[in-house]
Each structure stands twice: as structure tokens, then as C-alpha cells.
Motif scaffolding. Structure first.
Motif, mmCIF file in Angstrom:
data_model
loop_
_atom_site.group_PDB
_atom_site.id
_atom_site.type_symbol
_atom_site.label_atom_id
_atom_site.label_comp_id
_atom_site.label_asym_id
_atom_site.label_seq_id
_atom_site.Cartn_x
_atom_site.Cartn_y
_atom_site.Cartn_z
ATOM 1 N N GLY A 138 0.797 -1.212 0.000
ATOM 2 C CA GLY A 138 0.000 0.000 0.000
ATOM 3 C C GLY A 138 0.831 1.264 0.000
ATOM 4 O O GLY A 138 0.297 2.353 0.041
ATOM 5 N N SER A 139 2.163 1.120 -0.053
ATOM 6 C CA SER A 139 2.997 2.323 -0.081
ATOM 7 C C SER A 139 2.830 3.034 -1.411
ATOM 8 O O SER A 139 2.417 2.441 -2.399
ATOM 9 C CB SER A 139 4.469 1.970 0.154
ATOM 10 N N GLU A 140 3.158 4.310 -1.462
ATOM 11 C CA GLU A 140 3.005 5.092 -2.686
ATOM 12 C C GLU A 140 3.822 4.509 -3.819
ATOM 13 O O GLU A 140 3.386 4.518 -4.957
ATOM 14 C CB GLU A 140 3.413 6.543 -2.435
ATOM 15 N N GLN A 141 5.005 3.973 -3.525
ATOM 16 C CA GLN A 141 5.838 3.412 -4.584
ATOM 17 C C GLN A 141 5.147 2.239 -5.248
ATOM 18 O O GLN A 141 5.185 2.098 -6.454
ATOM 19 C CB GLN A 141 7.185 2.956 -4.040
ATOM 20 N N GLN A 142 4.520 1.368 -4.478
ATOM 21 C CA GLN A 142 3.873 0.211 -5.064
ATOM 22 C C GLN A 142 2.606 0.601 -5.802
ATOM 23 O O GLN A 142 2.227 -0.044 -6.764
ATOM 24 C CB GLN A 142 3.574 -0.825 -3.994
ATOM 25 N N GLU A 143 1.920 1.628 -5.370
ATOM 26 C CA GLU A 143 0.706 2.058 -6.035
ATOM 27 C C GLU A 143 0.996 2.831 -7.318
ATOM 28 O O GLU A 143 0.122 3.032 -8.130
ATOM 29 C CB GLU A 143 -0.131 2.928 -5.083
ATOM 30 N N ALA A 144 2.235 3.272 -7.530
ATOM 31 C CA ALA A 144 2.571 4.094 -8.677
ATOM 32 C C ALA A 144 2.607 3.308 -9.982
ATOM 33 O O ALA A 144 2.684 3.894 -11.037
ATOM 34 C CB ALA A 144 3.926 4.774 -8.451
ATOM 35 N N GLY A 145 2.539 1.980 -9.958
ATOM 36 C CA GLY A 145 2.569 1.176 -11.176
ATOM 37 C C GLY A 145 3.930 0.553 -11.390
ATOM 38 O O GLY A 145 4.786 0.570 -10.528
ATOM 39 N N GLN A 146 4.099 -0.003 -12.582
ATOM 40 C CA GLN A 146 5.326 -0.730 -12.875
ATOM 41 C C GLN A 146 6.498 0.199 -13.164
ATOM 42 O O GLN A 146 6.313 1.356 -13.519
ATOM 43 C CB GLN A 146 5.110 -1.664 -14.055
ATOM 44 N N GLN A 147 7.695 -0.334 -13.019
ATOM 45 C CA GLN A 147 8.890 0.421 -13.373
ATOM 46 C C GLN A 147 9.056 0.399 -14.884
ATOM 47 O O GLN A 147 8.830 -0.628 -15.527
ATOM 48 C CB GLN A 147 10.120 -0.178 -12.718
ATOM 49 N N VAL A 148 9.430 1.530 -15.454
ATOM 50 C CA VAL A 148 9.661 1.651 -16.887
ATOM 51 C C VAL A 148 10.939 2.449 -17.087
ATOM 52 O O VAL A 148 11.055 3.559 -16.562
ATOM 53 C CB VAL A 148 8.485 2.364 -17.595
ATOM 54 N N ALA A 149 11.886 1.887 -17.825
ATOM 55 C CA ALA A 149 13.129 2.585 -18.130
ATOM 56 C C ALA A 149 13.790 1.905 -19.326
ATOM 57 O O ALA A 149 13.722 0.680 -19.464
ATOM 58 C CB ALA A 149 14.083 2.564 -16.935
ATOM 59 N N PHE A 150 14.405 2.706 -20.190
ATOM 60 C CA PHE A 150 15.140 2.127 -21.301
ATOM 61 C C PHE A 150 16.344 2.995 -21.641
ATOM 62 O O PHE A 150 16.356 4.193 -21.381
ATOM 63 C CB PHE A 150 14.242 1.939 -22.539
ATOM 64 N N PHE A 151 17.363 2.358 -22.212
ATOM 65 C CA PHE A 151 18.546 3.049 -22.719
ATOM 66 C C PHE A 151 19.016 2.285 -23.951
ATOM 67 O O PHE A 151 19.341 1.094 -23.871
ATOM 68 C CB PHE A 151 19.665 3.102 -21.681
ATOM 69 N N VAL A 152 19.032 2.980 -25.094
ATOM 70 C CA VAL A 152 19.438 2.372 -26.361
ATOM 71 C C VAL A 152 20.402 3.307 -27.067
ATOM 72 O O VAL A 152 20.409 4.515 -26.815
ATOM 73 C CB VAL A 152 18.211 2.070 -27.258
ATOM 74 N N TYR A 153 21.225 2.745 -27.958
ATOM 75 C CA TYR A 153 22.159 3.583 -28.703
ATOM 76 C C TYR A 153 22.474 2.938 -30.047
ATOM 77 O O TYR A 153 22.155 1.769 -30.286
ATOM 78 C CB TYR A 153 23.433 3.859 -27.901
ATOM 79 N N MET A 154 23.089 3.724 -30.914
ATOM 80 C CA MET A 154 23.520 3.238 -32.222
ATOM 81 C C MET A 154 24.831 2.479 -32.055
ATOM 82 O O MET A 154 25.760 2.963 -31.415
ATOM 83 C CB MET A 154 23.732 4.392 -33.208
ATOM 84 N N SER A 155 24.934 1.319 -32.684
ATOM 85 C CA SER A 155 26.142 0.507 -32.564
ATOM 86 C C SER A 155 27.260 0.989 -33.477
ATOM 87 O O SER A 155 28.407 0.570 -33.327
ATOM 88 C CB SER A 155 25.834 -0.954 -32.866
ATOM 89 N N GLN A 156 26.945 1.884 -34.425
ATOM 90 C CA GLN A 156 27.966 2.415 -35.331
ATOM 91 C C GLN A 156 27.559 3.798 -35.827
ATOM 92 O O GLN A 156 26.424 4.224 -35.625
ATOM 93 C CB GLN A 156 28.187 1.474 -36.506
#
Length: 182
Positions: A39-57
Motif C-alpha cells: 500500500g505504499s506510494e511506490q507500489q501504487e505508482a505502477g510498474q517500473q519503466v526505463a530504457f537506454f538504447v544507442y547506435m552501434s555504429q
């Protein structure tokens, strides 16, 4: 002797539950700070979403065109699976406030404007401009957007570009990243 009597009295006072701080309030405060209590605010905030992508060349300028979506092919992080490596699109898995960041480097008389687009509308623009010198120029942008689940965000070439290439190698990376803030 007086100090020992005071110490024993304090210990007995605390042991019988006469402490000045309510134990449940203290536990709730500590648990909410670390997000462990149901019931904490962190758990009620939904799922974690994060991404980091880059060009390989490096990206050759003669391979891009106005409004072409950059497809960042190297995926470092994709928590929540919002980034699609086939299309270059990030699709918000749920509604919330998201933060996006892009970095682009132009090299040796090259330049390009870069746009962050959400649902077909330009939200931010940067310009990596090494057009008049033999060196690199790096442009970076941070964009905060309020999104609804299913909204699509991507990075594309803007109105102007020319020269040799956009740089992504051992010196600098063309990257796109984002995370759900709230």
C-alpha cells in the motif's frame, strides 16, 4: 549510582511501552521510505519503466532523410519492454509522467537537427552542428512528457542535415533513453 538508577528507570519505561513515539507510525514511516510496506506510494505508482538504447555504429548522412525515425539498434536496458528495436518507437506501457533524453554527435563538417516526437507532434528539437569545423559537436536534450498508456515517442531527423556522418563509436554515442517519473 545515580546514573545507574536513571538508566534502569529509562529502560523499564521503554520496555513497558511508554515510549513517546508510536511504534506503528515509526514502522509505517520507515517502510514507506524504502517501499516495502504493502500500500505504499511506490507500489501504487505502477510498474517500473526505463530504457537506454544507442547506435552501434556511425550513421552516414547519405543514409538518412528528412523525418526518418532513428532506430537505435543496441539495447542496454528495456525495463517494461517499452522500446521496440525494430521500429525505434517507445510505447508507454501505462499513463504517467516520463522523462526522455537523446544525445547526438555530428563529426567533421556534418550537422543534423534531431526531433523528439510524441504521437506525431514534435515536442523537442536539438541541433548537432559541426558544419563549419573539423571536430565533433554534441547536442543533447531532456524532455518531460505526460503520456497516456499506448502513446508513442521516437527520435527522428529534423528539417536540416548534411555532411559526412553522425558519430556513435568509442568516443561518443548517439543514444535515446527514458524512464517513468511518476
Amino acid at each position: 549510582m545515580h546514573r545507574i538508577c536513571v538508566f534502569v528507570a529509562l529502560c523499564l519505561y521503554a520496555a513497558y511501552g511508554y515510549e513517546s513515539c508510536d511504534q506503528k507510525i515509526m514502522e509505517d514511516t520507515i517502510c514507506s521510505l524504502c517501499g516495502q510496506r504493502k500500500g505504499s506510494e511506490q507500489q501504487e505508482a505502477g510498474q517500473q519503466v526505463a530504457f537506454f538504447v544507442y547506435m552501434s555504429q556511425n550513421v552516414l548522412i547519405n543514409t538518412i532523410s528528412k523525418y526518418k525515425t532513428f532506430v537505435y539498434d543496441r539495447v542496454e536496458t528495456n525495463v517494461g519492454n517499452g522500446y521496440n528495436v525494430q521500429t525505434g518507437n517507445f510505447t508507454a506501457p501505462e499513463s504517467g509522467v516520463y522523462v526522455f533524453h537523446t544525445t547526438t554527435a555530428a563529426f567533421d563538417k556534418s550537422h543534423s537537427t534531431i526531433e523528439i516526437v510524441a504521437n506525431g507532434q514534435v515536442k523537442d528539437i536539438t541541433w548537432a552542428d559541426a558544419m563549419d569545423h573539423n571536430d565533433r559537436a554534441v547536442a543533447s536534450s531532456m524532455t518531460v512528457l505526460s503520456l497516456t498508456g499506448g502513446d508513442v515517442v521516437y527520435v527522428r531527423v529534423g528539417l536540416t542535415f548534411a555532411g559526412n556522418y553522425l558519430e556513435s563509436n568509442q568516443y561518443t554515442r548517439m543514444s535515446f533513453s527514458g524512464f517513468k517519473l511518476a
